[in-house]
Scaffold this active site. Structure first.
Site, PDB file in Angstrom:
ATOM      1  N   ASP A  11      40.258  42.247  30.078  1.00  0.00           N
ATOM      2  CA  ASP A  11      40.686  42.764  31.376  1.00  0.00           C
ATOM      3  C   ASP A  11      39.602  43.693  31.908  1.00  0.00           C
ATOM      4  OD1 ASP A  11      41.982  43.659  33.601  1.00  0.00           O
ATOM      5  OD2 ASP A  11      43.742  44.464  32.560  1.00  0.00           O
ATOM      6  N   ASP A 104      40.616  39.095  37.426  1.00  0.00           N
ATOM      7  CA  ASP A 104      39.928  40.053  36.556  1.00  0.00           C
ATOM      8  C   ASP A 104      40.427  40.063  35.115  1.00  0.00           C
ATOM      9  OD1 ASP A 104      42.396  41.099  37.127  1.00  0.00           O
ATOM     10  OD2 ASP A 104      41.701  43.131  37.501  1.00  0.00           O
ATOM     11  N   GLU A 105      41.243  39.096  34.727  1.00  0.00           N
ATOM     12  CA  GLU A 105      41.691  39.086  33.345  1.00  0.00           C
ATOM     13  C   GLU A 105      42.043  37.681  32.876  1.00  0.00           C
ATOM     14  OE1 GLU A 105      45.634  40.622  32.225  1.00  0.00           O
ATOM     15  OE2 GLU A 105      45.931  41.092  34.342  1.00  0.00           O
TER      16      GLU A 105
END
Length: 390
Positions: A11, A104-105
């Site tokens: 993350d 983003d993860e």
């Protein structure tokens, strides 16, 4: 260790703000907040800004009061997508099984790759995070465990800019002490319900009978017990968008509400973003599903099938409106809204003598996508001209 299932969750820390700091080195060490206008909310806040109490989803006006000296930037979604693609490219260098869950993860299945990289699992995870930091100039945190949920919870402990490896057999001892609200998907409402019955930690939840969980939270409660006890094993799925069977998103509202006009707007916004993804992938959907979760955690959903796969705003939003009217039949607060587009295939653009402007509508939708990619979703409001005529 060989054969032990190992999942790494990665993350990026304060992703949007971190990208801005990477692109503009003079912003490093400063309180940076990414958001829309003063009527909008903060999309991301650097850790320097968080020291002042600023967090994502906070109204920009409130963030300005808490951090008046902070730097407020408009979103640069084109840059965020580029950094996202590069981050996942780095991850795929270490494992072919990478599941992207957001910009983003995502998750990696490192099972069986230990011999390939000739290193213990924590060393491999460390290399991945170092590569992201050195190549992109942003920090990312990681959690490694025997399943996806435990890995994600481990990342939460490791943030910011950290790495936590939980031996699969020891993970319940560590995670069992955490507040029940740290389980992904357990929001404020569920936490209150559980705490009212003495269930305050992950271990407490793991130890109750599934029948009790179901009486408190419905079928979802049973799944929560399986999650808390580590029995719910979900594989890391590396499906590419080419093979994606559906596009879906659910949004838990900040507060339960009976403002059904607001619920409709949320549903349409979710749908518009999913339709834009369809267009970007050159795909269309032939089934539209609308779902709500009420305050008592009961779900209700309806679906409708189209004659042909489409990715036009007008056609899909008209179905969302129709499903909305048929689904909202209870006078009860709503806590979550969801939209799913399935039946994915290439869109069918057939000549229609009664709709000669279909091509121009598609071009208009693409133009809106371009503007929103550059300036953010709120840059264009299409609600008025996408309604079904008549």
């Amino acid at each position: 260790m060989p054969g032990t299932r190992l999942v790494l969750h990665v993350d990026a820390d304060a992703f949007f703000a971190s990208v801005e700091q990477a692109l503009q080195p003079e912003l490093k060490g400063k309180a940076v907040m990414v958001g829309g206008s003063d009527r909008g909310v903060v999309s991301a806040a650097s850790y320097e800004a968080r020291r002042y109490g600023v967090h994502s989803a906070m109204p920009v006006v409130q963030a300005r009061r808490l951090c008046p000296h902070g730097i407020f930037l408009k979103p640069n979604f084109l840059a965020y997508r580029q950094f996202s693609r590069r981050m996942f490219q780095i991850m795929r260098e270490y494992s072919p099984l990478v599941e992207v869950t957001s910009v983003d993860e995502g998750y990696m299945d490192l099972t069986g790759t230990l011999r390939l990289h000739r290193a213990p699992p924590w060393e491999i995870a460390h290399r991945i995070l170092v590569d992201i930091r050195s190549q992109l100039g942003i920090n990312a945190s990681g959690g490694m465990a025997g399943n996806k949920t435990a890995a994600k919870m481990a990342t939460g402990i490791a943030k910011p800019n950290g790495l936590l490896y939980l031996e699969p057999e020891l993970a319940p001892l560590v995670l069992g002490q955490l507040p029940v609200g740290t389980i992904p998907g357990v929001g404020k409402k569920a936490r209150i319900v559980l705490q009212r019955h003495g269930i305050r930690t992950v271990g407490d939840l793991a130890g109750i009978p599934t029948s009790k969980a179901r009486s408190l939270l419905g079928l979802w409660g049973e799944r929560l017990v399986e999650t808390a006890s580590g029995r719910r094993i979900r594989p890391v799925r590396s499906e590419s968008r080419e093979a994606q069977k559906s596009y879906s998103q659910e949004r838990t509202l900040t507060e339960d509400t009976v403002d059904y006009a607001f619920v409709r707007r949320v549903a349409r916004e979710i749908a518009e973003k999913l339709i834009a993804r369809l267009r970007a992938d050159g795909k269309g959907a032939s089934t539209v599903t609308f779902k709500v979760r009420y305050a008592d955690f009961t779900d209700k959903s309806r679906s409708v099938s189209l004659k042909e796969p489409t990715n036009e705003n007008r056609e899909i939003l008209a179905r969302i409106d129709s499903l909305f009217r048929k689904t909202i039949t209870r006078s009860m607060s709503i806590r979550q809204v969801g939209v799913k587009l399935s039946g994915i295939d290439r869109p069918a653009f057939q000549e229609d003598l009664f709709e000669p402007d279909r091509t121009s509508r598609y071009q208009r939708d693409k133009a809106v996508d371009l503007i929103r990619n550059q300036f953010g979703f709120e840059a264009v409001c299409v609600s008025d001209w996408t309604a079904e005529p008549g």
